[in-house]
Write a protein that holds these residues in place. Structure first.
Motif, PDB file in Angstrom:
ATOM      1  N   LEU A   1       0.826  -1.206   0.000  1.00 29.08           N
ATOM      2  CA  LEU A   1       0.000   0.000   0.000  1.00 29.08           C
ATOM      3  C   LEU A   1       0.860   1.256   0.000  1.00 29.08           C
ATOM      4  O   LEU A   1       1.942   1.277   0.594  1.00 29.08           O
ATOM      5  CB  LEU A   1      -0.917   0.000   1.232  1.00 29.08           C
ATOM      6  N   PRO A   2       0.409   2.309  -0.662  1.00 24.13           N
ATOM      7  CA  PRO A   2       1.139   3.595  -0.631  1.00 24.13           C
ATOM      8  C   PRO A   2       1.320   4.067   0.805  1.00 24.13           C
ATOM      9  O   PRO A   2       0.417   3.964   1.634  1.00 24.13           O
ATOM     10  CB  PRO A   2       0.208   4.536  -1.422  1.00 24.13           C
ATOM     11  N   GLY A   3       2.498   4.572   1.094  1.00 26.59           N
ATOM     12  CA  GLY A   3       2.807   5.022   2.436  1.00 26.59           C
ATOM     13  C   GLY A   3       3.345   3.939   3.342  1.00 26.59           C
ATOM     14  O   GLY A   3       3.909   4.228   4.398  1.00 26.59           O
ATOM     15  N   VAL A   4       3.157   2.681   2.940  1.00 26.12           N
ATOM     16  CA  VAL A   4       3.652   1.536   3.718  1.00 26.12           C
ATOM     17  C   VAL A   4       4.817   0.871   3.000  1.00 26.12           C
ATOM     18  O   VAL A   4       5.773   0.421   3.632  1.00 26.12           O
ATOM     19  CB  VAL A   4       2.512   0.517   3.950  1.00 26.12           C
ATOM     20  N   ARG A   5       4.717   0.813   1.685  1.00 25.57           N
ATOM     21  CA  ARG A   5       5.658   0.053   0.862  1.00 25.57           C
ATOM     22  C   ARG A   5       7.113   0.435   1.107  1.00 25.57           C
ATOM     23  O   ARG A   5       7.972  -0.427   1.296  1.00 25.57           O
ATOM     24  CB  ARG A   5       5.292   0.239  -0.614  1.00 25.57           C
ATOM     25  N   GLU A   6       7.427   1.729   1.076  1.00 25.05           N
ATOM     26  CA  GLU A   6       8.832   2.148   1.161  1.00 25.05           C
ATOM     27  C   GLU A   6       9.479   1.701   2.464  1.00 25.05           C
ATOM     28  O   GLU A   6      10.578   1.145   2.476  1.00 25.05           O
ATOM     29  CB  GLU A   6       8.929   3.666   1.012  1.00 25.05           C
ATOM     30  N   HIS A   7       8.785   1.929   3.579  1.00 29.64           N
ATOM     31  CA  HIS A   7       9.332   1.528   4.876  1.00 29.64           C
ATOM     32  C   HIS A   7       9.425   0.009   4.979  1.00 29.64           C
ATOM     33  O   HIS A   7      10.421  -0.534   5.483  1.00 29.64           O
ATOM     34  CB  HIS A   7       8.462   2.081   6.000  1.00 29.64           C
ATOM     35  N   ALA A   8       8.402  -0.700   4.497  1.00 34.51           N
ATOM     36  CA  ALA A   8       8.383  -2.158   4.574  1.00 34.51           C
ATOM     37  C   ALA A   8       9.503  -2.761   3.743  1.00 34.51           C
ATOM     38  O   ALA A   8      10.132  -3.748   4.151  1.00 34.51           O
ATOM     39  CB  ALA A   8       7.034  -2.686   4.101  1.00 34.51           C
ATOM     40  N   GLU A   9       9.789  -2.170   2.583  1.00 35.33           N
ATOM     41  CA  GLU A   9      10.851  -2.687   1.732  1.00 35.33           C
ATOM     42  C   GLU A   9      12.213  -2.491   2.384  1.00 35.33           C
ATOM     43  O   GLU A   9      13.066  -3.382   2.352  1.00 35.33           O
ATOM     44  CB  GLU A   9      10.801  -2.004   0.370  1.00 35.33           C
ATOM     45  N   ARG A  10      12.429  -1.324   2.975  1.00 38.84           N
ATOM     46  CA  ARG A  10      13.703  -1.095   3.694  1.00 38.84           C
ATOM     47  C   ARG A  10      13.861  -2.092   4.831  1.00 38.84           C
ATOM     48  O   ARG A  10      14.952  -2.613   5.058  1.00 38.84           O
ATOM     49  CB  ARG A  10      13.760   0.328   4.226  1.00 38.84           C
ATOM     50  N   ARG A  11      12.777  -2.354   5.544  1.00 39.47           N
ATOM     51  CA  ARG A  11      12.836  -3.294   6.665  1.00 39.47           C
ATOM     52  C   ARG A  11      13.129  -4.710   6.177  1.00 39.47           C
ATOM     53  O   ARG A  11      13.891  -5.456   6.810  1.00 39.47           O
ATOM     54  CB  ARG A  11      11.514  -3.252   7.432  1.00 39.47           C
ATOM     55  N   LEU A  12      12.533  -5.096   5.042  1.00 41.49           N
ATOM     56  CA  LEU A  12      12.775  -6.421   4.488  1.00 41.49           C
ATOM     57  C   LEU A  12      14.230  -6.578   4.071  1.00 41.49           C
ATOM     58  O   LEU A  12      14.876  -7.591   4.389  1.00 41.49           O
ATOM     59  CB  LEU A  12      11.857  -6.645   3.278  1.00 41.49           C
TER      60      LEU A  12
END
Length: 519
Positions: A43-54
């Motif tokens: 989802l927009p707003g979630v993707r960028e942070h989630a990808e960095r965390r992954l």
């Protein structure tokens, strides 16, 4: 739809007809237009942070494990070179040619096993079991090298160290290519290869400690303790790796369902198609596709030539011993060049990821080795020869990116990529086998003939790297001209990417137009 054959770099030779078109249209109709339950991290707003965390989770768990394994991989492989300084030749009554054969025979099993090993790795669902199993086996065989009492015994031990070792480096590169994007892969692979370079430093320091302190303990020679201790450590790390290593993005146990979906989407976006084999792609078809790609042959010969030019690695403690110091000081002096080489390797790969350039980042470190050889040929001074060793060690920064470039140049399908990596690294390691005979004791202490062989080999590899670059430039030009054409298998993977990302097939096809080979 055009019936012409696709360009030679396309991943499948299948033609498609009206039936395929119909099936693609059916796939397009079935593509979801909204993110489903396991797509919460997209989802927009979630993707960028989630990808960095992954990516951070992968970096913190996977990279340290494979680096540690690679350190032990080369420590076990080159332990014979350190043992040579403490009497293994005398105890086993080895002649000079027999010692060189002991070094070379490992590659006799290591080289041919890499292609089938990578083909197996692509087909099994749990690489987190397969790779650690091989690590434990070679650790056990390395430890058993310490009990050998004859030339035949150490030959057998070395053969059975090389066989399971074949699974690791090409397998690790392939596994990383299933998790990291093209712009992330070079730096991570360099960190992995930094394990090799650091192993030459730590291996020498570890060997110095064992060989200087364990002589005669329990009535056992120090060189035998070297194999016992290093092999036992390898087995322990292999058992740990079962827990630490991932499987594939769709089935890794220590990731949530949403994280697995995100991992698949990242790679699909990177190449414009799903990083998965189609229903028609098998290990055998992948091998056939790799064998039909001329880039694979050129990269294989290039790798063989560069490893012959870099074959001094198996004799590095011997080379530092020619500086005139005792065994302990010689082993300690072997460490700083490899620490410097590790820094150069990581910096070179970091810039390669940032710039997307491959040729100069692969070839320039070889040119540094060539300068080192020229220094070694032209001066007898201790200082000059030691500086040359720093330049020589740094040449491995180029080899660290060779399989990365192979994965970039032969990206899809995974079956083809795994076979290509196995072919390139397997055939390439014939350079190490040949190099085992390129540093003859009678050519010491200056080893001028050996350095001339190295110069010629690295010149050849530089020319072949330039050929690969020009082939990729030409393929990118053909992609510009013939973007509308693709095979059924290719469209199937793009449709799968569209499904993962919640796009229509038309949107996925449009986005894929941005894919180009890195050169």
């Amino acid at each position: 739809m055009s019936q012409r054959r696709p360009p030679s770099d396309v991943v499948s030779d299948e033609k498609y007809d009206g039936k395929v078109t119909a099936s693609v249209e059916h796939v397009e109709d079935s593509v979801p237009q909204a993110v489903d339950n396991d797509g919460e991290l997209l989802l927009p707003g979630v993707r960028e942070h989630a990808e960095r965390r992954l990516v951070r989770k992968l970096d913190m768990r996977v990279l340290p494990t494979i680096v540690l394994i690679f350190i032990l991989n080369y420590i076990d492989r080159t332990a014979v070179s350190s043992a040579r300084l403490k009497g293994i030749e005398q105890d086993l009554n080895l002649t000079d040619i027999q010692y060189e054969t002991v070094l070379a025979v490992l590659y006799a099993s290591y080289v041919p096993a890499q292609i089938p090993s990578n083909m197996i790795l692509n087909r099994i669902s749990r690489p987190s079991y397969y790779i650690p199993f091989c690590v434990c086996i070679w650790g056990m065989m390395s430890a058993l090298t310490g009990v050998t009492t004859s030339y035949a015994g150490i030959l057998a031990a070395r053969i059975f160290v090389g066989l399971p070792e074949a699974a690791f480096y090409p397998g690790a590169i392939y596994l990383l290519s299933r998790w990291y994007t093209r712009k992330e892969l070079a730096f991570r692979s360099a960190i992995l290869y930094g394990g090799l370079l650091i192993s030459n430093a730590f291996g020498s320091l570890m060997a110095a400690g064992i060989l200087s302190n364990m002589e005669g303990k329990l009535g056992i020679r120090a060189w035998r303790w070297l194999f016992y201790i290093e092999g036992a450590i390898t087995v322990c790390i292999g058992l740990f790796a079962i827990w630490a290593l991932p499987d594939y993005p769709h089935n890794t146990r220590w990731l949530s369902k949403a994280e697995r979906r995100l991992a698949q989407v990242r790679l699909a976006e990177d190449a414009g198609e799903a990083d998965e084999d189609s229903a028609h792609d098998t290990a055998l078809t992948g091998l056939k596709q790799a064998l039909r790609d001329p880039k694979v042959y050129i990269l294989a010969v290039m790798t063989c030539a560069q490893l012959l030019g870099l074959s001094f690695v198996n004799f590095f403690p011997t080379l530092t011993a020619t500086l005139g110091f005792n065994t302990t000081i010689s082993l300690v002096l072997a460490a700083p060049p490899w620490i410097f080489a590790t820094i150069v390797c990581c910096a070179n790969a970091w810039h390669a990821d940032r710039s997307g350039e491959r040729f100069f980042h692969v070839a320039a470190p070889w040119w540094g080795v060539m300068v080192g050889y020229v220094i070694g040929l032209s001066t007898p001074s201790v200082g000059g020869r030691y500086v040359a060793m720093f330049l020589m060690a740094s040449g491995y920064a180029g080899f660290a990116l060779t399989l990365v470039w192979t994965a970039n140049a032969v990206p899809r399908p995974p079956a083809k990529r795994s076979a290509a990596i196995g072919i390139v690294n397997g055939f390439g390691n014939l350079g190490n086998l040949i190099g085992s005979y390129a540093w003859k004791a009678q050519w010491g202490p200056n080893y001028h003939p050996s350095m001339i062989i190295g110069l010629a080999s690295l010149a050849l590899s530089s020319v072949l790297a330039l050929v690969v670059r020009q082939l990729l430039v030409a393929q990118n030009r053909r992609l510009d001209e013939r973007e509308a054409e693709m095979t059924a298998a290719e469209r199937e993977r793009i449709a799968e990417a569209a499904r993962l990302e919640g796009l229509s097939l038309a949107e996925a096809l449009e986005r894929r137009k941005g894919f180009r080979y890195l050169y």
